[in-house]
Design an enzyme around this catalytic site. Structure first.
Site, PDB file in Angstrom:
ATOM      1  N   GLY A  13     -49.133  -3.452  20.258  1.00 28.47           N
ATOM      2  CA  GLY A  13     -48.285  -3.006  19.795  1.00 28.47           C
ATOM      3  C   GLY A  13     -46.998  -2.088  19.382  1.00 28.47           C
ATOM      4  N   HIS A 110     -39.414 -13.466  21.791  1.00 29.93           N
ATOM      5  CA  HIS A 110     -39.341 -13.597  22.780  1.00 29.93           C
ATOM      6  C   HIS A 110     -39.507 -12.819  23.937  1.00 29.93           C
ATOM      7  CE1 HIS A 110     -41.658 -17.144  25.291  1.00 29.93           C
ATOM      8  NE2 HIS A 110     -39.955 -17.516  26.147  1.00 29.93           N
ATOM      9  N   GLU A 144     -41.107 -25.700  16.410  1.00 31.46           N
ATOM     10  CA  GLU A 144     -40.730 -25.911  17.894  1.00 31.46           C
ATOM     11  C   GLU A 144     -41.360 -24.270  18.621  1.00 31.46           C
ATOM     12  OE1 GLU A 144     -37.615 -26.651  20.690  1.00 31.46           O
ATOM     13  OE2 GLU A 144     -37.105 -26.941  18.988  1.00 31.46           O
TER      14      GLU A 144
END
Ligand code: GRF
Length: 216
Positions: A13, A110, A144
């Site tokens: 986190g 990401h 996706e």
């Protein structure tokens, strides 16, 4: 109006912390209404508790399938009526139903310069490919995997002496800049998902997203 944010985590986190710090510093017009983890031992839960934020655990292992787990998450999350869902190291693949439920108001981070290196082991793959640059991307979540419209990207150089660990650390430091920034922009309505695409200050955002390095 201040926006309500729910953050989903599975681990340390540190991105959650970066967002909490930015909120404390008055940089984000929002507050974290709850933190939800699919793992009981996620350190991010302690970070939330220290900040008096409800820290919820929902173990995916206690559900028969992905659909029922995601449905239970929706029920827990919607109790807080969130404007924004922030995936911060949440290591579960989400069902189409879950994603559609929060479409346009769910972000993920990401560790790669998407669309390069979707999936796992991004740092290793970038080094092995001999890339000169690597980085991270905040994107809107669609059905996706790692494939939704890009919001913000931050770049780092891959130096000769970088290994997977050192590169991961460099990228992590940039994650802690771009995630609070993207959340800030969503909370102030500067950055918006619309049916016509992503807008920044009511102008179309280029498909590669806002580039932190080149623009700051
Ligand atoms: C980050 O590297 C992020 O890019 C990926 O998961 C990791 C989460 O790290 N999606 P932390 O739990 O925020 O420290």
């Amino acid at each position: 109006m201040s926006k309500r944010i729910v953050v989903l985590i599975s681990g340390s986190g540190s991105n959650l912390q970066a967002i909490m710090d930015a909120i404390d510093a008055g940089q984000i017009n929002g507050r974290i209404a709850a933190v939800l983890s699919n793992k009981a031992d996620a350190y991010g839960l302690e970070r939330a508790q220290k900040a008096n934020i409800p820290a919820l655990i929902l173990k995916h292992t206690e559900f028969d399938d992905r659909e029922s787990f995601d449905q239970a998450m929706i029920e827990k999350i919607d109790h807080y009526q969130p404007d924004l869902i922030v995936l911060a190291g949440f290591m579960r693949i989400l069902t189409a139903e879950f994603v559609r439920h929060y479409q346009g108001r769910m972000l993920n981070i990401h560790p790669s310069l998407l669309p390069k290196y979707k999936g796992l082991h991004t740092h290793k793959r970038a080094i092995e490919a001999g890339d000169l640059y690597h980085g991270c991307t905040v994107h809107f979540v669609t059905e996706e995997l790692d494939g939704g419209p890009l919001a913000v990207q931050g770049k780092v150089s891959i130096d000769m002496d970088d290994d997977e660990d050192s590169l991961q650390q460099k990228v992590h430091a940039v994650e802690h800049k771009i995630y609070p920034l993207a959340v800030e922009w969503i909370c102030s309505d500067k950055l918006k998902w619309t049916p016509k695409g992503i807008l920044i200050n009511n102008q179309p955002l280029p498909s590669e997203g806002y580039q932190l390095d080149s623009s700051v």
